[in-house]
Scaffold this motif. Sequence first.
Motif, PDB file in Angstrom:
ATOM      1  N   ASP A 238       0.857  -1.182   0.000  1.00  0.00           N
ATOM      2  CA  ASP A 238       0.000   0.000   0.000  1.00  0.00           C
ATOM      3  C   ASP A 238       0.898   1.239   0.000  1.00  0.00           C
ATOM      4  N   LEU A 239       0.918   1.971  -1.101  1.00  0.00           N
ATOM      5  CA  LEU A 239       1.830   3.109  -1.217  1.00  0.00           C
ATOM      6  C   LEU A 239       1.511   4.230  -0.234  1.00  0.00           C
ATOM      7  N   ARG A 240       0.276   4.313   0.252  1.00  0.00           N
ATOM      8  CA  ARG A 240      -0.067   5.367   1.210  1.00  0.00           C
ATOM      9  C   ARG A 240       0.653   5.174   2.549  1.00  0.00           C
ATOM     10  N   GLU A 241       0.972   3.927   2.875  1.00  0.00           N
ATOM     11  CA  GLU A 241       1.595   3.649   4.168  1.00  0.00           C
ATOM     12  C   GLU A 241       2.995   4.258   4.277  1.00  0.00           C
ATOM     13  N   PHE A 242       3.643   4.496   3.145  1.00  0.00           N
ATOM     14  CA  PHE A 242       4.987   5.090   3.182  1.00  0.00           C
ATOM     15  C   PHE A 242       4.937   6.556   3.605  1.00  0.00           C
ATOM     16  N   GLU A 243       3.774   7.187   3.438  1.00  0.00           N
ATOM     17  CA  GLU A 243       3.626   8.594   3.792  1.00  0.00           C
ATOM     18  C   GLU A 243       3.137   8.766   5.229  1.00  0.00           C
ATOM     19  N   ASP A 244       2.757   7.683   5.875  1.00  0.00           N
ATOM     20  CA  ASP A 244       2.247   7.712   7.243  1.00  0.00           C
ATOM     21  C   ASP A 244       3.400   7.447   8.211  1.00  0.00           C
ATOM     22  N   LEU A 245       3.732   8.438   9.037  1.00  0.00           N
ATOM     23  CA  LEU A 245       4.884   8.307   9.938  1.00  0.00           C
ATOM     24  C   LEU A 245       4.753   7.115  10.881  1.00  0.00           C
ATOM     25  N   ASP A 246       3.523   6.775  11.243  1.00  0.00           N
ATOM     26  CA  ASP A 246       3.314   5.657  12.167  1.00  0.00           C
ATOM     27  C   ASP A 246       3.514   4.302  11.492  1.00  0.00           C
ATOM     28  N   ASN A 247       3.388   4.272  10.149  1.00  0.00           N
ATOM     29  CA  ASN A 247       3.456   2.995   9.427  1.00  0.00           C
ATOM     30  C   ASN A 247       4.631   2.876   8.478  1.00  0.00           C
ATOM     31  N   SER A 248       5.377   3.959   8.263  1.00  0.00           N
ATOM     32  CA  SER A 248       6.380   3.952   7.199  1.00  0.00           C
ATOM     33  C   SER A 248       7.510   2.955   7.460  1.00  0.00           C
ATOM     34  N   VAL A 249       7.947   2.820   8.708  1.00  0.00           N
ATOM     35  CA  VAL A 249       9.029   1.875   9.007  1.00  0.00           C
ATOM     36  C   VAL A 249       8.597   0.457   8.652  1.00  0.00           C
ATOM     37  N   LYS A 250       7.377   0.100   9.060  1.00  0.00           N
ATOM     38  CA  LYS A 250       6.860  -1.234   8.736  1.00  0.00           C
ATOM     39  C   LYS A 250       6.662  -1.399   7.231  1.00  0.00           C
ATOM     40  N   ALA A 251       6.261  -0.318   6.562  1.00  0.00           N
ATOM     41  CA  ALA A 251       6.043  -0.384   5.119  1.00  0.00           C
ATOM     42  C   ALA A 251       7.346  -0.682   4.379  1.00  0.00           C
ATOM     43  N   TYR A 252       8.427   0.002   4.775  1.00  0.00           N
ATOM     44  CA  TYR A 252       9.719  -0.240   4.135  1.00  0.00           C
ATOM     45  C   TYR A 252      10.238  -1.647   4.450  1.00  0.00           C
ATOM     46  N   GLN A 253      10.013  -2.102   5.668  1.00  0.00           N
ATOM     47  CA  GLN A 253      10.438  -3.449   6.041  1.00  0.00           C
ATOM     48  C   GLN A 253       9.674  -4.497   5.234  1.00  0.00           C
ATOM     49  N   LYS A 254       8.365  -4.287   5.075  1.00  0.00           N
ATOM     50  CA  LYS A 254       7.558  -5.222   4.292  1.00  0.00           C
ATOM     51  C   LYS A 254       7.999  -5.238   2.834  1.00  0.00           C
ATOM     52  N   LEU A 255       8.307  -4.052   2.291  1.00  0.00           N
ATOM     53  CA  LEU A 255       8.755  -3.974   0.905  1.00  0.00           C
ATOM     54  C   LEU A 255      10.027  -4.785   0.704  1.00  0.00           C
ATOM     55  N   ARG A 256      11.000  -4.605   1.597  1.00  0.00           N
ATOM     56  CA  ARG A 256      12.254  -5.347   1.460  1.00  0.00           C
ATOM     57  C   ARG A 256      12.026  -6.850   1.575  1.00  0.00           C
TER      58      ARG A 256
ATOM     59  N   HIS B 267      -2.048   3.741  -5.477  1.00  0.00           N
ATOM     60  CA  HIS B 267      -1.044   4.427  -6.296  1.00  0.00           C
ATOM     61  C   HIS B 267      -1.656   5.711  -6.858  1.00  0.00           C
ATOM     62  N   PRO B 268      -0.839   6.614  -7.408  1.00  0.00           N
ATOM     63  CA  PRO B 268      -1.354   7.922  -7.828  1.00  0.00           C
ATOM     64  C   PRO B 268      -1.934   7.970  -9.242  1.00  0.00           C
ATOM     65  N   ILE B 269      -1.958   6.867  -9.965  1.00  0.00           N
ATOM     66  CA  ILE B 269      -2.417   6.914 -11.357  1.00  0.00           C
ATOM     67  C   ILE B 269      -3.931   6.751 -11.408  1.00  0.00           C
ATOM     68  N   PRO B 270      -4.653   7.708 -12.002  1.00  0.00           N
ATOM     69  CA  PRO B 270      -6.120   7.651 -12.026  1.00  0.00           C
ATOM     70  C   PRO B 270      -6.642   6.413 -12.753  1.00  0.00           C
ATOM     71  N   LEU B 271      -7.729   5.845 -12.224  1.00  0.00           N
ATOM     72  CA  LEU B 271      -8.338   4.670 -12.846  1.00  0.00           C
ATOM     73  C   LEU B 271      -8.818   4.991 -14.265  1.00  0.00           C
ATOM     74  N   GLU B 272      -9.302   6.221 -14.466  1.00  0.00           N
ATOM     75  CA  GLU B 272      -9.776   6.616 -15.792  1.00  0.00           C
ATOM     76  C   GLU B 272      -8.631   6.575 -16.809  1.00  0.00           C
ATOM     77  N   LEU B 273      -7.441   7.021 -16.389  1.00  0.00           N
ATOM     78  CA  LEU B 273      -6.286   6.996 -17.296  1.00  0.00           C
ATOM     79  C   LEU B 273      -5.892   5.557 -17.611  1.00  0.00           C
ATOM     80  N   MET B 274      -5.926   4.673 -16.618  1.00  0.00           N
ATOM     81  CA  MET B 274      -5.620   3.259 -16.860  1.00  0.00           C
ATOM     82  C   MET B 274      -6.602   2.654 -17.864  1.00  0.00           C
ATOM     83  N   SER B 275      -7.878   2.974 -17.690  1.00  0.00           N
ATOM     84  CA  SER B 275      -8.914   2.436 -18.575  1.00  0.00           C
ATOM     85  C   SER B 275      -8.763   2.969 -19.995  1.00  0.00           C
ATOM     86  N   GLU B 276      -8.505   4.276 -20.105  1.00  0.00           N
ATOM     87  CA  GLU B 276      -8.337   4.879 -21.431  1.00  0.00           C
ATOM     88  C   GLU B 276      -7.105   4.309 -22.133  1.00  0.00           C
TER      89      GLU B 276
END
Length: 307
Positions: A12-30, A44-53
């Motif tokens: 979940d890319l949002r977890e990297f921006e959350d100070l309470d979850n970022s350490v765990k997010a990086y550990q999970k990624l590795r 992720h930041p890419i709009p669903l409409e753009l993916m569909s188009e």
Amino acid sequence: MEEVSSSLPVIDLREFEDLDNSVKAYQKLRETCEEWGCFRIINHPIPLELMSEMKAIVRSLLDLPAKIKNQNTNDTVGRGYVAPSPANPLYESLGLYDFGSTEAVRSFCDQLNASPHQREIIEKYAGAIHELIKNIQQKLAKSMGLEAYSFKGHWPCQFKIIKYSFNPQQVGSLGVPTHTDNGFLTILQDDENVGGLEVMNKNGEFVPIDPSPGTFLVNLGDIAKAWSNGRLCNVMHRVLCKEATIRISIASFLLGPKDEVVEAPQEFVDSEHPRLYAPFNHDDYWKERLSKNLRAGEVLELLRVNI
């Protein structure tokens, strides 16, 4: 090999921006990249409409007459149009080398006589994916303890838009044989309706990856394994024909440095972890894979340092 059922890790890319979850997010990624070399990303930041188009445009480009598709050329074999062949009759693809370059994107559109609307969507998608793929690369470096690591040189990113023409006679056959990707990492917008992708886990078992609309899949390739001094998994995967239908996917590859050698940073090399691979050039590596038809990381093993 026997097929098994298992859940692919989700990042979940949002977890990297959350100070309470970022350490765990990086550990999970590795841990995910070491164990699987493959994961699904959400929020992720890419709009669903753009993916569909983009998917609709990809389908229309792959349905063009062969005469137009053959205009999609590149100086290097395999990076332009790949037509169905006797060896792989289910598969065809169009290629765009270095979609981080506005000039390259416009040249690709010119080759296929793209309409103004198609050009607009392709350029938007290329820009958004280029930002996302570099962002994931940096997050991966940070997850491995390289807080402000700078990847040297220019790292081209390649589009490959793929059409599988599955029919009843070919259900159960391979659309793409087992292979690893030759670059650093791949972002895949898979078909949201048609399955078939399978990845190999550490036990050598194939895990089917079910469609999940609105998400992307990330695969690590041979360059990631070499750069990490063997720590990261260059995941083996394949595509099976599961049903008689058309299957569309959009693969975006972060390849390797164009004018720099691929080698592990000094931080990954010590007495307990001696350097595994001799420095090498990515383009030379890719051509060696093609010329020897070795597509599952075997060429990387030829570069092992004798200890």
